[in-house]
Design a protein around this motif. Structure first.
Motif, PDB file in Angstrom:
ATOM      1  N   ASN A 166       0.798  -1.224   0.000  1.00 37.09           N
ATOM      2  CA  ASN A 166       0.000   0.000   0.000  1.00 37.09           C
ATOM      3  C   ASN A 166       0.833   1.277   0.000  1.00 37.09           C
ATOM      4  OD1 ASN A 166      -2.477  -1.391   0.101  1.00 37.09           O
ATOM      5  ND2 ASN A 166      -2.244  -1.668   2.301  1.00 37.09           N
ATOM      6  N   PHE A 167       2.026   1.230   0.600  1.00 40.05           N
ATOM      7  CA  PHE A 167       2.843   2.430   0.755  1.00 40.05           C
ATOM      8  C   PHE A 167       4.295   2.166   0.370  1.00 40.05           C
ATOM      9  CE2 PHE A 167      -0.527   2.621   3.913  1.00 40.05           C
ATOM     10  CZ  PHE A 167      -1.085   3.868   3.655  1.00 40.05           C
ATOM     11  N   ILE A 168       4.948   3.211  -0.133  1.00 37.76           N
ATOM     12  CA  ILE A 168       6.377   3.195  -0.425  1.00 37.76           C
ATOM     13  C   ILE A 168       6.989   4.404   0.276  1.00 37.76           C
ATOM     14  CG2 ILE A 168       6.009   4.428  -2.594  1.00 37.76           C
ATOM     15  CD1 ILE A 168       8.504   3.042  -3.711  1.00 37.76           C
ATOM     16  N   SER A 169       8.181   4.225   0.836  1.00 39.61           N
ATOM     17  CA  SER A 169       8.874   5.376   1.419  1.00 39.61           C
ATOM     18  C   SER A 169      10.304   5.415   0.905  1.00 39.61           C
ATOM     19  CB  SER A 169       8.849   5.351   2.945  1.00 39.61           C
ATOM     20  OG  SER A 169       9.737   4.392   3.449  1.00 39.61           O
ATOM     21  N   ILE A 170      10.811   6.626   0.800  1.00 36.56           N
ATOM     22  CA  ILE A 170      12.184   6.862   0.359  1.00 36.56           C
ATOM     23  C   ILE A 170      12.850   7.713   1.424  1.00 36.56           C
ATOM     24  CG2 ILE A 170      13.642   7.907  -1.420  1.00 36.56           C
ATOM     25  CD1 ILE A 170      11.017   7.580  -3.232  1.00 36.56           C
ATOM     26  N   LYS A 171      13.975   7.236   1.918  1.00 40.23           N
ATOM     27  CA  LYS A 171      14.734   7.994   2.923  1.00 40.23           C
ATOM     28  C   LYS A 171      16.145   8.196   2.406  1.00 40.23           C
ATOM     29  CE  LYS A 171      15.968   8.554   7.658  1.00 40.23           C
ATOM     30  NZ  LYS A 171      16.015   8.042   8.998  1.00 40.23           N
ATOM     31  N   ARG A 172      16.580   9.448   2.389  1.00 37.37           N
ATOM     32  CA  ARG A 172      17.922   9.777   1.955  1.00 37.37           C
ATOM     33  C   ARG A 172      18.953   9.207   2.909  1.00 37.37           C
ATOM     34  NH1 ARG A 172      17.218  10.787  -2.940  1.00 37.37           N
ATOM     35  NH2 ARG A 172      16.842  12.890  -3.666  1.00 37.37           N
TER      36      ARG A 172
ATOM     37  N   SER B 248      21.659  13.509   4.238  1.00 37.44           N
ATOM     38  CA  SER B 248      20.721  14.628   4.211  1.00 37.44           C
ATOM     39  C   SER B 248      21.204  15.822   3.394  1.00 37.44           C
ATOM     40  CB  SER B 248      20.370  15.061   5.633  1.00 37.44           C
ATOM     41  OG  SER B 248      21.526  15.449   6.336  1.00 37.44           O
ATOM     42  N   LYS B 249      22.493  15.857   3.050  1.00 38.15           N
ATOM     43  CA  LYS B 249      22.966  16.964   2.199  1.00 38.15           C
ATOM     44  C   LYS B 249      22.402  16.855   0.782  1.00 38.15           C
ATOM     45  CE  LYS B 249      27.502  15.216   0.721  1.00 38.15           C
ATOM     46  NZ  LYS B 249      27.122  14.767  -0.583  1.00 38.15           N
ATOM     47  N   ASP B 250      21.948  15.657   0.391  1.00 39.26           N
ATOM     48  CA  ASP B 250      21.257  15.471  -0.890  1.00 39.26           C
ATOM     49  C   ASP B 250      19.772  15.718  -0.643  1.00 39.26           C
ATOM     50  OD1 ASP B 250      23.640  14.667  -2.173  1.00 39.26           O
ATOM     51  OD2 ASP B 250      23.347  12.611  -1.495  1.00 39.26           O
ATOM     52  N   ARG B 251      19.333  16.926  -0.912  1.00 45.45           N
ATOM     53  CA  ARG B 251      17.953  17.335  -0.609  1.00 45.45           C
ATOM     54  C   ARG B 251      16.921  16.373  -1.197  1.00 45.45           C
ATOM     55  NH1 ARG B 251      17.284  22.467   1.482  1.00 45.45           N
ATOM     56  NH2 ARG B 251      15.149  22.890   0.898  1.00 45.45           N
TER      57      ARG B 251
ATOM     58  N   ASN C 123       6.710  21.044  -2.633  1.00 40.96           N
ATOM     59  CA  ASN C 123       7.093  22.180  -1.786  1.00 40.96           C
ATOM     60  C   ASN C 123       7.312  21.825  -0.321  1.00 40.96           C
ATOM     61  OD1 ASN C 123       7.003  23.981  -3.974  1.00 40.96           O
ATOM     62  ND2 ASN C 123       4.782  24.170  -3.740  1.00 40.96           N
ATOM     63  N   HIS C 124       7.573  20.577  -0.040  1.00 41.35           N
ATOM     64  CA  HIS C 124       7.899  20.159   1.320  1.00 41.35           C
ATOM     65  C   HIS C 124       9.263  19.461   1.293  1.00 41.35           C
ATOM     66  CE1 HIS C 124       7.147  19.059   5.485  1.00 41.35           C
ATOM     67  NE2 HIS C 124       7.628  17.863   5.185  1.00 41.35           N
ATOM     68  N   THR C 125      10.138  19.836   2.207  1.00 46.17           N
ATOM     69  CA  THR C 125      11.479  19.267   2.249  1.00 46.17           C
ATOM     70  C   THR C 125      11.526  18.125   3.268  1.00 46.17           C
ATOM     71  OG1 THR C 125      12.395  21.421   1.688  1.00 46.17           O
ATOM     72  CG2 THR C 125      13.915  19.801   2.596  1.00 46.17           C
ATOM     73  N   PHE C 126      12.008  16.975   2.824  1.00 41.24           N
ATOM     74  CA  PHE C 126      12.113  15.803   3.686  1.00 41.24           C
ATOM     75  C   PHE C 126      13.548  15.565   4.148  1.00 41.24           C
ATOM     76  CE2 PHE C 126       8.237  15.387   1.380  1.00 41.24           C
ATOM     77  CZ  PHE C 126       7.345  14.883   2.315  1.00 41.24           C
ATOM     78  N   ALA C 127      14.520  15.958   3.349  1.00 40.22           N
ATOM     79  CA  ALA C 127      15.928  15.826   3.725  1.00 40.22           C
ATOM     80  C   ALA C 127      16.648  17.103   3.310  1.00 40.22           C
ATOM     81  CB  ALA C 127      16.578  14.625   3.061  1.00 40.22           C
TER      82      ALA C 127
END
Length: 105
Positions: A57-63, A66-69, A74-78
């Motif tokens: 149902n869901f996918i997530s991406i985590k950097r 964090s220097k790689d934005r 219009n929302h910043t996650f990293a």
């Protein structure tokens, strides 16, 4: 940043995934069902990655770094600057992802 995958979203936007970024799939948040690095998905499990768009149902991406934005709608996650740093996963419903492209093939 070594761009290995491109996540294409139904609104026409795309997210570039680094080889060290973490891509996870969930049926119920926050319980991760399967998770691998961008390199692992791209090199060893690309077909499974695509199939997971239908299974979960869901996918997530985590950097990884964090220097790689990482920004979406219009929302910043990293991010990382001289004063602050943040890194939270971007989570989307898998039905909003149209495909994931292998940037090497």
């Amino acid at each position: 940043m070594d761009m290995v995958l491109k996540v294409c979203i139904s609104d026409g936007s795309e997210i570039i995934v680094d080889g060290f970024d973490e891509i996870s799939f969930y049926n119920e948040l926050p319980n991760i069902d399967v998770s691998h690095s961008g390199y692992s998905w791209q090199r060893e499990s690309y077909n499974e990655l695509l199939n997971n768009l239908i299974i979960y149902n869901f996918i997530s991406i985590k950097r990884h770094d964090s220097k790689d934005r990482l920004e979406y709608r219009n929302h910043t996650f990293a991010f990382k600057n001289s004063n602050f740093q943040g890194n939270v996963p971007l989570t989307l419903q898998t039905k909003s992802v149209t495909t994931i492209i292998d940037m090497y093939n």
